[in-house]
Design a protein around this motif. Structure first.
Motif, PDB file in Angstrom:
ATOM      1  N   GLU A 273      47.810  30.091  45.477  1.00 57.47           N
ATOM      2  CA  GLU A 273      47.582  28.946  46.366  1.00 57.47           C
ATOM      3  C   GLU A 273      46.118  28.502  46.315  1.00 57.47           C
ATOM      4  O   GLU A 273      45.812  27.317  46.368  1.00 57.47           O
ATOM      5  N   LEU A 274      45.218  29.449  46.198  1.00 54.09           N
ATOM      6  CA  LEU A 274      43.787  29.154  46.137  1.00 54.09           C
ATOM      7  C   LEU A 274      43.333  28.749  44.734  1.00 54.09           C
ATOM      8  O   LEU A 274      42.169  28.425  44.529  1.00 54.09           O
ATOM      9  N   GLY A 275      44.254  28.816  43.767  1.00 52.89           N
ATOM     10  CA  GLY A 275      43.884  28.411  42.417  1.00 52.89           C
ATOM     11  C   GLY A 275      43.320  29.532  41.569  1.00 52.89           C
ATOM     12  O   GLY A 275      42.685  29.290  40.549  1.00 52.89           O
ATOM     13  N   LEU A 276      43.542  30.766  41.984  1.00 59.17           N
ATOM     14  CA  LEU A 276      43.021  31.901  41.226  1.00 59.17           C
ATOM     15  C   LEU A 276      43.971  32.331  40.118  1.00 59.17           C
ATOM     16  O   LEU A 276      43.569  33.001  39.173  1.00 59.17           O
ATOM     17  N   LEU A 277      45.235  31.972  40.249  1.00 54.79           N
ATOM     18  CA  LEU A 277      46.231  32.332  39.245  1.00 54.79           C
ATOM     19  C   LEU A 277      47.108  31.120  38.973  1.00 54.79           C
ATOM     20  O   LEU A 277      47.326  30.306  39.864  1.00 54.79           O
ATOM     21  N   LYS A 278      47.570  31.001  37.754  1.00 60.60           N
ATOM     22  CA  LYS A 278      48.506  29.928  37.429  1.00 60.60           C
ATOM     23  C   LYS A 278      49.569  30.436  36.466  1.00 60.60           C
ATOM     24  O   LYS A 278      49.568  30.086  35.284  1.00 60.60           O
TER      25      LYS A 278
ATOM     26  N   LYS B 122      36.918  41.640  44.919  1.00 61.16           N
ATOM     27  CA  LYS B 122      37.120  41.929  46.338  1.00 61.16           C
ATOM     28  C   LYS B 122      36.495  43.260  46.736  1.00 61.16           C
ATOM     29  O   LYS B 122      35.915  43.396  47.802  1.00 61.16           O
ATOM     30  N   ARG B 123      36.653  44.236  45.869  1.00 57.28           N
ATOM     31  CA  ARG B 123      36.093  45.559  46.162  1.00 57.28           C
ATOM     32  C   ARG B 123      34.581  45.525  46.255  1.00 57.28           C
ATOM     33  O   ARG B 123      33.973  46.425  46.820  1.00 57.28           O
ATOM     34  N   PHE B 124      33.966  44.506  45.700  1.00 58.72           N
ATOM     35  CA  PHE B 124      32.514  44.400  45.779  1.00 58.72           C
ATOM     36  C   PHE B 124      32.064  43.424  46.836  1.00 58.72           C
ATOM     37  O   PHE B 124      30.919  42.986  46.848  1.00 58.72           O
ATOM     38  N   GLY B 125      32.989  43.059  47.707  1.00 59.80           N
ATOM     39  CA  GLY B 125      32.608  42.286  48.878  1.00 59.80           C
ATOM     40  C   GLY B 125      32.459  40.794  48.651  1.00 59.80           C
ATOM     41  O   GLY B 125      31.873  40.108  49.477  1.00 59.80           O
ATOM     42  N   PHE B 126      32.985  40.279  47.526  1.00 63.48           N
ATOM     43  CA  PHE B 126      32.933  38.836  47.323  1.00 63.48           C
ATOM     44  C   PHE B 126      34.104  38.158  48.008  1.00 63.48           C
ATOM     45  O   PHE B 126      35.196  38.720  48.088  1.00 63.48           O
ATOM     46  N   SER B 127      33.881  36.954  48.495  1.00 64.82           N
ATOM     47  CA  SER B 127      34.970  36.184  49.085  1.00 64.82           C
ATOM     48  C   SER B 127      35.823  35.604  47.968  1.00 64.82           C
ATOM     49  O   SER B 127      35.377  35.482  46.828  1.00 64.82           O
ATOM     50  N   LEU B 128      37.027  35.220  48.284  1.00 65.17           N
ATOM     51  CA  LEU B 128      37.923  34.671  47.273  1.00 65.17           C
ATOM     52  C   LEU B 128      37.371  33.373  46.692  1.00 65.17           C
ATOM     53  O   LEU B 128      37.604  33.058  45.528  1.00 65.17           O
ATOM     54  N   GLU B 129      36.633  32.637  47.490  1.00 58.33           N
ATOM     55  CA  GLU B 129      36.007  31.411  46.995  1.00 58.33           C
ATOM     56  C   GLU B 129      34.951  31.718  45.933  1.00 58.33           C
ATOM     57  O   GLU B 129      34.870  31.041  44.904  1.00 58.33           O
ATOM     58  N   GLU B 130      34.147  32.727  46.204  1.00 62.45           N
ATOM     59  CA  GLU B 130      33.130  33.130  45.233  1.00 62.45           C
ATOM     60  C   GLU B 130      33.787  33.607  43.947  1.00 62.45           C
ATOM     61  O   GLU B 130      33.359  33.280  42.836  1.00 62.45           O
TER      62      GLU B 130
END
Lengths: 121, 121
Positions: free
Chosen positions: B23-28, B54-62
């Motif tokens: 939905e966020l565009g991370l996979l297609k 994610k394990r390194f604390g980044f947001s999904l947007e980043e």
DNA sequence: CTTGTTCTTTACGTTAACGTCAATGGTATA
DNA sequence: TATACCATTGACGTTAACGTAAAGAACAAG
């Protein structure tokens, strides 16, 4: 001794955030007669730990667990052994993280080499 | 080729999470005739990247920003330069993280030595 | 072809981690 | 002592990152 806004400025966070951390039991600053929060350098160090934990993707609950374990008075032998065990677990986790980051670094370096190669063509 | 629940099991996450990433565009992922998601090993690798981020604390947007930048077809010279610049920034950030983790490791080691010393007394 | 399982979309719910008032009180400075 | 600022405690609002439930379609097995 520092005020809440001193800390906020120092770490680039809001006072609300600091109060929230206290609400969760991550900080326990002294109070002035009038009820204002007074932070020692010990409190400052702890907040630093919390913020660092956040940067590595830990939840505030996880951070609380760690901070408290390394901070309590460990009197009993059992307690001490328990803490050492926990510390060794954390050490292993940190090592794993380092390895992973080194891998990521190598990947980025490869990508950069590739892109730079394409550029100079 | 994998189904959504294959991936979910593989990575220990829920199908909802995977759909949310899409939905966020991370996979297609590709679709079957009936409309079901079909994941290639390329999709699998990308999901792995997301989870690592994610394990390194980044947001999904980043994470999205990173993943997309390193994945698009970079045709123009300007685009290429821009990507190299971005990659170098990320490289510096990763190096900083590694340094920080090494420091943490040393701290934990110190603490462990201290505790072990107390135990053997 | 039926039946059970897996998948689809849609949509509302939840939780952590704060943001943002508002009303009030403490404190430094002229 | 007036004034200006900084702090306090509620309390409600917001956003990211999912959870959960419903209604229906696809698919595999017998």
């Amino acid at each position: 001794m520092y005020s809440i806004s001193d800390l906020a400025e120092e770490f680039g966070i809001t006072t609300r955030t600091i109060r929230y951390y206290e609400e969760l039991g991550l900080l326990k600053p002294a109070r002035s007669e009038g009820g204002r929060r007074i932070y020692s350098s010990r409190d400052l160090a702890r907040l630093k730990l919390v913020i660092r934990g956040k940067r590595f993707g830990f939840s505030l609950e996880e951070i609380k667990e760690m901070v408290l374990l390394f901070d309590e008075d460990r009197t009993g032998e059992k307690q001490l052994e328990r803490t050492i065990e926990y510390g060794q677990e954390k050490l292993a986790a940190v090592n794993e993280r380092i390895c992973e980051l080194v891998e990521i670094r190598e990947e980025i370096e490869r990508l950069l080499m590739d892109f730079k190669g394409r550029l100079s063509k």
